[in-house]
Every structure is written in structure tokens, then in C-alpha cells.
Write a protein that holds these residues in place. Structure first.
Motif, mmCIF file in Angstrom:
data_model
loop_
_atom_site.group_PDB
_atom_site.id
_atom_site.type_symbol
_atom_site.label_atom_id
_atom_site.label_comp_id
_atom_site.label_asym_id
_atom_site.label_seq_id
_atom_site.Cartn_x
_atom_site.Cartn_y
_atom_site.Cartn_z
ATOM 1 N N GLY A 26 2.767 54.646 53.745
ATOM 2 C CA GLY A 26 3.057 53.487 53.122
ATOM 3 C C GLY A 26 3.709 53.447 51.817
ATOM 4 O O GLY A 26 3.890 54.447 51.296
ATOM 5 N N PRO A 27 3.914 52.107 51.469
ATOM 6 C CA PRO A 27 4.747 52.287 50.002
ATOM 7 C C PRO A 27 3.996 52.839 49.053
ATOM 8 O O PRO A 27 4.558 53.326 48.153
ATOM 9 N N GLU A 28 2.796 52.534 48.808
ATOM 10 C CA GLU A 28 2.031 52.972 47.738
ATOM 11 C C GLU A 28 2.152 54.669 47.612
ATOM 12 O O GLU A 28 2.433 55.219 46.739
ATOM 13 N N GLU A 29 1.973 55.333 48.896
ATOM 14 C CA GLU A 29 2.193 56.758 49.027
ATOM 15 C C GLU A 29 3.183 57.167 48.659
ATOM 16 O O GLU A 29 3.513 58.231 47.908
ATOM 17 N N GLU A 30 4.494 56.641 49.089
ATOM 18 C CA GLU A 30 5.826 56.826 48.737
ATOM 19 C C GLU A 30 6.179 56.825 47.227
ATOM 20 O O GLU A 30 6.628 57.404 46.591
ATOM 21 N N ARG A 31 5.533 55.507 46.436
ATOM 22 C CA ARG A 31 5.572 55.503 45.148
ATOM 23 C C ARG A 31 4.998 56.642 44.378
ATOM 24 O O ARG A 31 5.497 57.328 43.549
#
Length: 172
Positions: free
Chosen positions: A49-54
Motif C-alpha cells: 500500500g502507499p504507506e509501506e511504499e513511503r
């Protein structure tokens, strides 16, 4: 961008999210890399998800190492027979600890790195994969220099049992 001067690649495999203690260990190891070597983080992402990518981008920048984020689905898509064999392997099926079950297939993440990023390192001679909790009392430069003298394709650890001295804050 090609990196022809890099001859050795050191991969440290860990999971997202990376806690502060692991971040400090990874930064410490990255600072020890000799000029002809490069540190990579193999970051297992089981909740894409986006949080993990960040977080992957943040940890990579903070540590000063490149990162390859991967998922179990990517490994099993790339190696369908591995996935099939895991579903038939009795020890894997009976293993109750999910963390220990990962050890049956997680090292295949190096193949994902090789498929997508190895082209940037045309002159690499050695690949290392190290777990963050592996203790080595020297620095990475000395580990790589010492092992360069060993004519082997695989180096296995020697286990040394030591006690943690809480009063001194070190192994004895």
C-alpha cells in the motif's frame, strides 16, 4: 544507471515496517561498506500500500542504501513450482510459526532483484545476503576482505554461544 565499479553487493533482508533499532543497525552497516561494494535492503512487504511504499523510500534514504521491495506473491508468481512444492511440503505445512515458514522461500527474493536490477551492476563478482540479526564483531569492509581470500561459493556461519552481560552492555 550502470554502476561498473561495484564488485560486491550486500543484501540485508528485513520486513516492513522497519523499527528504529533495525534502522540504526542498517545505517551502521551501510557506513562500513568499502568503495567497491554496495548495500541493498531487501524489504519484505506483506501489506502492500502507499504507506509501506513511503516507508520503504524513507528507510532507504535514512540508511543510505538502495532498496528492493518485494512481496510473497511476486516470488510465487516468478517461481510457480516453488509455490506448488510449498503446498506439498509436510514440514512447511506443519510449521505453526509464520515467521519460520517464511524461511522456506524468502531467500528467493534475490531472484527478483536479479530480474529487475542486476543489469546496473555489470561487474559484480559476489552477492551476500545477511539477516539484520546476524552478529559480526568486525565491520563490513573486514568481512568482505577476509572472505575474498576464501575460494568458496558459500560461507556458513560458526555459531558462538555467548551470554549478554547486562551490567557491561556487551557479550561476554
Amino acid at each position: 544507471q550502470p554502476r561498473p565499479a561495484v564488485r560486491e553487493l550486500v543484501f540485508i533482508g528485513t520486513h516492513l515496517p522497519v523499527d528504529d533499532i533495525d534502522r540504526r543497525i542498517l545505517s551502521w552497516r551501510a557506513a562500513q561498506m568499502p568503495l567497491h561494494a554496495e548495500l541493498w535492503l531487501l524489504l519484505l512487504n506483506e501489506s502492500p500500500g502507499p504507506e509501506e511504499e513511503r516507508q520503504a523510500a524513507t528507510i532507504s534514504h535514512a540508511v543510505g542504501a538502495a532498496s528492493c521491495v518485494w512481496t510473497p506473491d511476486q516470488v510465487f508468481w516468478r517461481l510457480p513450482l516453488l509455490h506448488k512444492s510449498m503446498s506439498e511440503l509436510r514440514a512447511y505445512i506443519e510449521e505453526e510459526d509464520e515467521h519460520l515458514r517464511r524461511y522456506y522461500w524468502m531467500h528467493a527474493s534475490l531472484l527478483l532483484w536479479n530480474d529487475t536490477l542486476a543489469h546496473a551492476y555489470p561487474n559484480y563478482q559476489s552477492l551476500w545476503r545477511i539477516e539484520p540479526d546476524v552478529m559480526f564483531s568486525g565491520n563490513m569492509s573486514s568481512l568482505l576482505a577476509l572472505s575474498a581470500r576464501v575460494p568458496s561459493d558459500l560461507l556458513l556461519p560458526v555459531y558462538v554461544r555467548r551470554e549478554w552481560d547486562r551490567r557491561m552492555g556487551r557479550l561476554r
